[in-house]
Design an enzyme around this catalytic site. Structure first.
Site, PDB file in Angstrom:
ATOM      1  N   SER A 102     102.813  31.591  64.045  1.00  0.00           N
ATOM      2  CA  SER A 102     102.091  31.899  62.807  1.00  0.00           C
ATOM      3  C   SER A 102     100.677  32.360  63.116  1.00  0.00           C
ATOM      4  O   SER A 102      99.866  31.613  63.663  1.00  0.00           O
ATOM      5  CB  SER A 102     102.040  30.681  61.894  1.00  0.00           C
ATOM      6  OG  SER A 102     101.097  30.941  60.871  1.00  0.00           O
ATOM      7  N   HIS A 134     104.914  35.525  62.576  1.00  0.00           N
ATOM      8  CA  HIS A 134     104.977  34.973  61.211  1.00  0.00           C
ATOM      9  C   HIS A 134     103.661  35.226  60.484  1.00  0.00           C
ATOM     10  O   HIS A 134     102.583  34.917  60.982  1.00  0.00           O
ATOM     11  CB  HIS A 134     105.253  33.473  61.329  1.00  0.00           C
ATOM     12  CG  HIS A 134     105.515  32.764  60.034  1.00  0.00           C
ATOM     13  ND1 HIS A 134     106.730  32.811  59.394  1.00  0.00           N
ATOM     14  CD2 HIS A 134     104.735  31.955  59.280  1.00  0.00           C
ATOM     15  CE1 HIS A 134     106.683  32.060  58.301  1.00  0.00           C
ATOM     16  NE2 HIS A 134     105.476  31.534  58.196  1.00  0.00           N
ATOM     17  N   ASP A 158     101.590  34.475  57.123  1.00  0.00           N
ATOM     18  CA  ASP A 158     101.473  33.562  55.980  1.00  0.00           C
ATOM     19  C   ASP A 158     100.528  34.131  54.930  1.00  0.00           C
ATOM     20  O   ASP A 158      99.330  34.244  55.163  1.00  0.00           O
ATOM     21  CB  ASP A 158     100.933  32.210  56.453  1.00  0.00           C
ATOM     22  CG  ASP A 158     101.985  31.391  57.165  1.00  0.00           C
ATOM     23  OD1 ASP A 158     103.053  31.169  56.580  1.00  0.00           O
ATOM     24  OD2 ASP A 158     101.733  30.975  58.319  1.00  0.00           O
ATOM     25  N   MET A 194      98.872  33.627  51.278  1.00  0.00           N
ATOM     26  CA  MET A 194      98.585  32.599  50.260  1.00  0.00           C
ATOM     27  C   MET A 194      97.656  33.175  49.196  1.00  0.00           C
ATOM     28  O   MET A 194      96.716  33.896  49.519  1.00  0.00           O
ATOM     29  CB  MET A 194      97.895  31.401  50.911  1.00  0.00           C
ATOM     30  CG  MET A 194      98.655  30.824  52.079  1.00  0.00           C
ATOM     31  SD  MET A 194      97.742  29.471  52.795  1.00  0.00           S
ATOM     32  CE  MET A 194      98.804  29.067  54.194  1.00  0.00           C
ATOM     33  N   HIS A 201     105.900  35.357  55.056  1.00  0.00           N
ATOM     34  CA  HIS A 201     106.134  34.161  54.238  1.00  0.00           C
ATOM     35  C   HIS A 201     105.140  34.179  53.082  1.00  0.00           C
ATOM     36  O   HIS A 201     103.961  33.889  53.256  1.00  0.00           O
ATOM     37  CB  HIS A 201     105.948  32.926  55.134  1.00  0.00           C
ATOM     38  CG  HIS A 201     106.018  31.618  54.418  1.00  0.00           C
ATOM     39  ND1 HIS A 201     105.570  30.439  54.980  1.00  0.00           N
ATOM     40  CD2 HIS A 201     106.493  31.280  53.191  1.00  0.00           C
ATOM     41  CE1 HIS A 201     105.755  29.446  54.128  1.00  0.00           C
ATOM     42  NE2 HIS A 201     106.306  29.925  53.025  1.00  0.00           N
ATOM     43  N   MET A 258     103.451  32.757  49.964  1.00  0.00           N
ATOM     44  CA  MET A 258     103.186  31.526  49.208  1.00  0.00           C
ATOM     45  C   MET A 258     102.371  31.944  48.001  1.00  0.00           C
ATOM     46  O   MET A 258     101.173  31.689  47.907  1.00  0.00           O
ATOM     47  CB  MET A 258     102.442  30.524  50.092  1.00  0.00           C
ATOM     48  CG  MET A 258     103.346  29.928  51.164  1.00  0.00           C
ATOM     49  SD  MET A 258     102.427  29.239  52.549  1.00  0.00           S
ATOM     50  CE  MET A 258     102.254  30.708  53.537  1.00  0.00           C
ATOM     51  N   MET A 294     110.424  24.197  54.593  1.00  0.00           N
ATOM     52  CA  MET A 294     109.058  23.820  54.962  1.00  0.00           C
ATOM     53  C   MET A 294     109.081  22.378  55.466  1.00  0.00           C
ATOM     54  O   MET A 294     109.638  21.493  54.814  1.00  0.00           O
ATOM     55  CB  MET A 294     108.119  23.915  53.756  1.00  0.00           C
ATOM     56  CG  MET A 294     107.824  25.328  53.285  1.00  0.00           C
ATOM     57  SD  MET A 294     107.154  26.410  54.558  1.00  0.00           S
ATOM     58  CE  MET A 294     105.618  25.578  54.978  1.00  0.00           C
ATOM     59  N   ASP A 306     109.331  25.514  59.266  1.00  0.00           N
ATOM     60  CA  ASP A 306     107.927  25.934  59.314  1.00  0.00           C
ATOM     61  C   ASP A 306     107.004  24.771  58.952  1.00  0.00           C
ATOM     62  O   ASP A 306     107.088  24.238  57.849  1.00  0.00           O
ATOM     63  CB  ASP A 306     107.750  27.100  58.321  1.00  0.00           C
ATOM     64  CG  ASP A 306     106.331  27.642  58.273  1.00  0.00           C
ATOM     65  OD1 ASP A 306     105.492  27.214  59.078  1.00  0.00           O
ATOM     66  OD2 ASP A 306     106.079  28.516  57.407  1.00  0.00           O
TER      67      ASP A 306
HETATM   68  C1  DX5 Z   1     101.861  26.586  56.048  1.00  0.00           C
HETATM   69  C2  DX5 Z   1     102.337  27.861  56.678  1.00  0.00           C
HETATM   70  C3  DX5 Z   1     102.789  27.670  58.068  1.00  0.00           C
HETATM   71  C4  DX5 Z   1     101.673  27.240  58.982  1.00  0.00           C
HETATM   72  C5  DX5 Z   1     102.223  26.681  60.238  1.00  0.00           C
HETATM   73  O1  DX5 Z   1     101.497  26.819  54.736  1.00  0.00           O
HETATM   74  O2  DX5 Z   1     103.426  28.381  55.960  1.00  0.00           O
HETATM   75  O3  DX5 Z   1     103.428  28.832  58.563  1.00  0.00           O
HETATM   76  O4  DX5 Z   1     100.809  28.292  59.286  1.00  0.00           O
HETATM   77  O5  DX5 Z   1     101.165  26.190  60.965  1.00  0.00           O
HETATM   78  P1  DX5 Z   1     101.305  24.911  61.894  1.00  0.00           P
HETATM   79  O6  DX5 Z   1     102.308  25.266  62.952  1.00  0.00           O
HETATM   80  O7  DX5 Z   1      99.929  24.734  62.412  1.00  0.00           O
HETATM   81  O8  DX5 Z   1     101.784  23.770  61.037  1.00  0.00           O
HETATM   82 ZN    ZN Z   2     104.671  29.994  56.984  1.00  0.00          ZN
END
Ligand code: DX5
Ligand code: ZN
Length: 216
Positions: A9, A34, A36, A38, A67, A69, A138, A176
């Site tokens: 990620s 990956h 992320d 948000m 991903h 969110m 998750m 994840d």
């Molecule tokens: C959380 C993300 C994950 C996160 C994982 O909201 O979706 O992908 O970045 O990070 P680690 O491996 O540090 O938990």
């Molecule tokens: Zn993620």
């Protein structure tokens, strides 16, 4: 047959040196990268959007596993495919009906992924398993990197693996959150196909070696 796909990620990378972070992953055995996204609404945190993703697309040689969110993923999934996503995932609990959104992604030629937070029963994914390429469980609450792995994820993983095998499907399972070299072998053994790892990779002294160790 379960695969061992590592998707580091980028959220845990140094954003001042994104090119360098991409180079590290390019030189590693990680299959995917990956991304992320948000929005500060579905989750309390805001990460990054299209301009960053486009820069990453240029710097990375790996398929980008996005991903989302965010609320209203239907407004953005096509743009994420245009920005270079090979797979687009969104949260089941963020939408009323995932089917039309899955179709938007598929029609753009990308892979589909449905994801659920730790408090959502895994059975809610079952009606969609036939039509998605990947189900993402998750193992921390979406919103932040660097959280601790929630062990109840193992039971959800077992149940989902069992359901997918029972129905003879090829749907991939991704995990994840809080994944590291200590729990990765167990997750793969129990039938995860893909693991996302942020801090475990980017905070490691040797990210390339860490990725390799996760597959062993
Ligand atoms: C959380 C993300 C994950 C996160 C994982 O909201 O979706 O992908 O970045 O990070 P680690 O491996 O540090 O938990
Ligand atoms: Zn993620």
């Amino acid at each position: 047959m379960p695969q061992k796909i590592i998707s580091p990620s980028l959220l845990a990378a140094n954003f001042g040196k994104l090119d360098e972070a991409c180079q590290i992953i390019n030189n590693s055995e990680a299959e995917w990268l990956h991304i992320d996204v948000m929005d500060g609404v579905f989750v309390p945190n805001i990460s990054f959007g299209f301009p960053v993703m486009e820069a990453v697309r240029k710097a990375s040689t790996k398929p980008l596993d996005v991903h989302l969110m965010i609320v209203h993923p239907e407004k953005y999934v096509e743009r994420f495919v245009d920005a270079g996503a090979f797979s687009v995932g969104f949260h089941l609990e963020a939408v009323e009906d995932p089917r039309p959104i899955l179709k938007l992604i598929r029609d753009k030629g990308a892979k589909t992924c449905l994801t659920i937070n730790p408090d959502i029963p895994v059975e809610l994914l079952y009606p969609y398993l036939e039509e998605i390429d990947m189900a993402l469980l998750m193992s921390v609450f979406a919103g932040y990197g660097g959280q601790k792995f929630i062990p109840e994820t193992y039971q959800k993983l077992d149940a989902l693996r069992n359901e997918i095998d029972k129905r003879n499907l090829s749907t991939l399972i991704q995990i994840d959150g809080g994944v590291n070299t200590a729990n990765a072998p167990e997750l793969f053994k129990r039938g995860a196909d893909s693991l996302v790892a942020g801090s475990a990779v980017f905070s490691a002294e040797d990210p390339i070696k860490t990725i390799k160790m996760m597959k062993e």
